[in-house]
Design a protein around this motif. Structure first.
Motif, short mmCIF file in Angstrom:
data_model
loop_
_atom_site.label_atom_id
_atom_site.label_comp_id
_atom_site.label_asym_id
_atom_site.label_seq_id
_atom_site.Cartn_x
_atom_site.Cartn_y
_atom_site.Cartn_z
N GLY A 165 30.82 36.95 32.79
CA GLY A 165 31.88 37.95 32.92
C GLY A 165 33.22 37.33 33.28
N ALA A 166 34.20 38.20 33.48
CA ALA A 166 35.55 37.76 33.83
C ALA A 166 35.71 37.74 35.35
CB ALA A 166 36.59 38.69 33.21
N LEU A 167 36.50 36.79 35.82
CA LEU A 167 36.89 36.72 37.22
C LEU A 167 38.28 37.33 37.36
CD1 LEU A 167 36.54 35.66 40.15
CD2 LEU A 167 37.51 33.48 39.36
N VAL A 168 38.44 38.29 38.26
CA VAL A 168 39.70 39.03 38.37
C VAL A 168 40.38 38.72 39.70
CG1 VAL A 168 40.77 41.32 38.47
CG2 VAL A 168 38.87 40.88 36.89
N LEU A 169 41.68 38.40 39.61
CA LEU A 169 42.49 38.15 40.79
C LEU A 169 43.45 39.32 41.00
CD1 LEU A 169 41.67 35.18 39.75
CD2 LEU A 169 43.64 34.43 41.08
N GLN A 170 43.54 39.79 42.25
CA GLN A 170 44.47 40.85 42.62
C GLN A 170 45.17 40.46 43.91
OE1 GLN A 170 41.51 44.11 42.68
NE2 GLN A 170 42.78 45.15 41.17
N GLN A 171 46.48 40.63 43.93
CA GLN A 171 47.29 40.37 45.12
C GLN A 171 46.98 39.01 45.74
OE1 GLN A 171 46.53 43.86 47.50
NE2 GLN A 171 48.13 45.03 46.45
N GLY A 172 46.87 38.01 44.89
CA GLY A 172 46.70 36.64 45.37
C GLY A 172 45.33 36.28 45.86
N ARG A 173 44.30 37.13 45.57
CA ARG A 173 42.94 36.85 46.02
C ARG A 173 41.95 37.05 44.88
NH1 ARG A 173 42.07 36.40 51.36
NH2 ARG A 173 39.92 37.12 51.24
N LEU A 174 40.81 36.37 44.99
CA LEU A 174 39.71 36.58 44.07
C LEU A 174 39.03 37.88 44.47
CD1 LEU A 174 38.16 32.99 44.08
CD2 LEU A 174 39.79 33.92 42.44
N LYS A 175 39.05 38.87 43.59
CA LYS A 175 38.54 40.20 43.96
C LYS A 175 37.15 40.48 43.41
CE LYS A 175 41.70 42.05 46.56
NZ LYS A 175 41.42 42.54 47.92
N LYS A 176 36.96 40.24 42.11
CA LYS A 176 35.67 40.56 41.50
C LYS A 176 35.32 39.55 40.42
CE LYS A 176 34.06 45.30 41.95
NZ LYS A 176 33.72 46.54 41.24
N ALA A 177 34.03 39.32 40.25
CA ALA A 177 33.53 38.42 39.22
C ALA A 177 32.49 39.16 38.39
CB ALA A 177 32.94 37.17 39.84
N GLY A 178 32.22 38.63 37.20
CA GLY A 178 31.22 39.26 36.33
C GLY A 178 31.70 40.56 35.73
N CYS A 179 33.00 40.73 35.59
CA CYS A 179 33.56 41.97 35.04
C CYS A 179 33.52 41.95 33.52
CB CYS A 179 35.01 42.16 35.50
SG CYS A 179 35.18 42.27 37.29
N PHE A 180 33.24 43.11 32.91
CA PHE A 180 33.22 43.22 31.46
C PHE A 180 34.53 43.85 30.99
CE2 PHE A 180 28.61 43.44 32.54
CZ PHE A 180 28.25 42.25 31.94
N LEU A 181 35.15 43.22 30.02
CA LEU A 181 36.45 43.66 29.52
C LEU A 181 36.33 44.17 28.09
CD1 LEU A 181 38.65 40.70 30.81
CD2 LEU A 181 38.05 42.82 31.99
#
Length: 252
Positions: A165-181
């Motif tokens: 999945g995708a690794l998502v960064l929000q507000q300068g932090r690693l927020k979620k991994a394994g996301c489907f886009l």
């Protein structure tokens, strides 16, 4: 007095319309929507010519089409309209982050991308900018950790359960991994591009996020923004792109 007030309202009215048109132009600049708008403009010109010259059959055909123009525009520009509406809620990437932390985040991202590329480990990293990504984070593993190249590399190791999945960064932090886009449905995309690249293009068609893609087959690094892909990046060029797009220090 009433005339002066009416005059000010007219000026405000014109200014608001001009601003809306300006924002629409900025939104569609460089996208396929520009070519579609040109096509619609050509149809309008042909319609006017058919009226002036008495080409009644052509006029009837175009009139039937143009009466449903609002529906046609909504269908054709649905992704652009969705992106525009999502821009209403702005959420800057470096909202409450110092300049040093901003540059450190970029350094960690570049280091991780280069290390993954050298080992030919596929990766998809998405960096949220002004448009929120909450609607794309329903599936994924919560992380909420400081940006670290070691952690990013560990997430995308082949035996990691969330490496696909995708690794998502929000507000300068690693927020979620394994996301489907969402995958791009653009028929003009090269058949040689894999799922990660198509997902990066598909997401950036709808939001203003920045996506970093590392190819598992070639070990090449790409950056995607606004559905446009810049390929074969090294550490210097990737850092330059991220610095420009994320604009560290702008608010300070």
């Amino acid at each position: 007095m009433m005339k002066d007030f009416r005059w000010m309202l007219d000026v405000l009215d014109i200014a608001l319309v001009a601003f809306i048109i300006y924002r629409i132009i900025l939104l569609i600049k460089g996208t396929r929507a520009v070519q579609m708008l040109i096509g619609l403009a050509v149809l309008l010109v042909v319609f006017v010519v058919s009226q002036l010259t008495g080409l009644y059959t052509l006029q009837w055909l175009l009139d039937s089409f143009l009466t449903s123009i609002i529906l046609v525009i909504v269908v054709i520009f649905q992704s652009d309209i969705r992106r525009a509406l999502m821009h209403v809620g702005r959420n800057p990437f470096f909202a409450d982050v110092s300049y040093r932390e901003e540059t450190q985040v970029i350094d960690e991202l570049v280091t991780a991308a280069v290390n993954l590329a050298n080992k030919k480990i596929g990766a998809l990293i998405v960096i949220e900018r002004e448009t929120g990504l909450k609607g794309f984070l329903e599936v994924g593993v919560e992380i909420d950790a400081k940006v670290s190249s070691d952690l990013i590399c560990a997430i995308f190791l082949p035996y990691s359960p969330i490496h696909d999945g995708a690794l998502v960064l929000q507000q300068g932090r690693l927020k979620k991994a394994g996301c489907f886009l969402p995958l791009s449905q653009d028929p003009d995309i090269s058949k040689n591009l894999g799922t990660r690249h198509r997902a990066a293009i598909g997401l950036t068609e709808m939001v203003d996020a920045v996506a970093i893609v590392v190819s598992e087959e070639t070990g090449k690094i790409s950056a995607v923004v606004g559905a446009r892909m810049t390929r074969d990046l090294d550490s210097t060029s990737l850092r330059r792109i991220l610095t420009r797009l994320l604009d560290p220090g702008k608010k300070g």
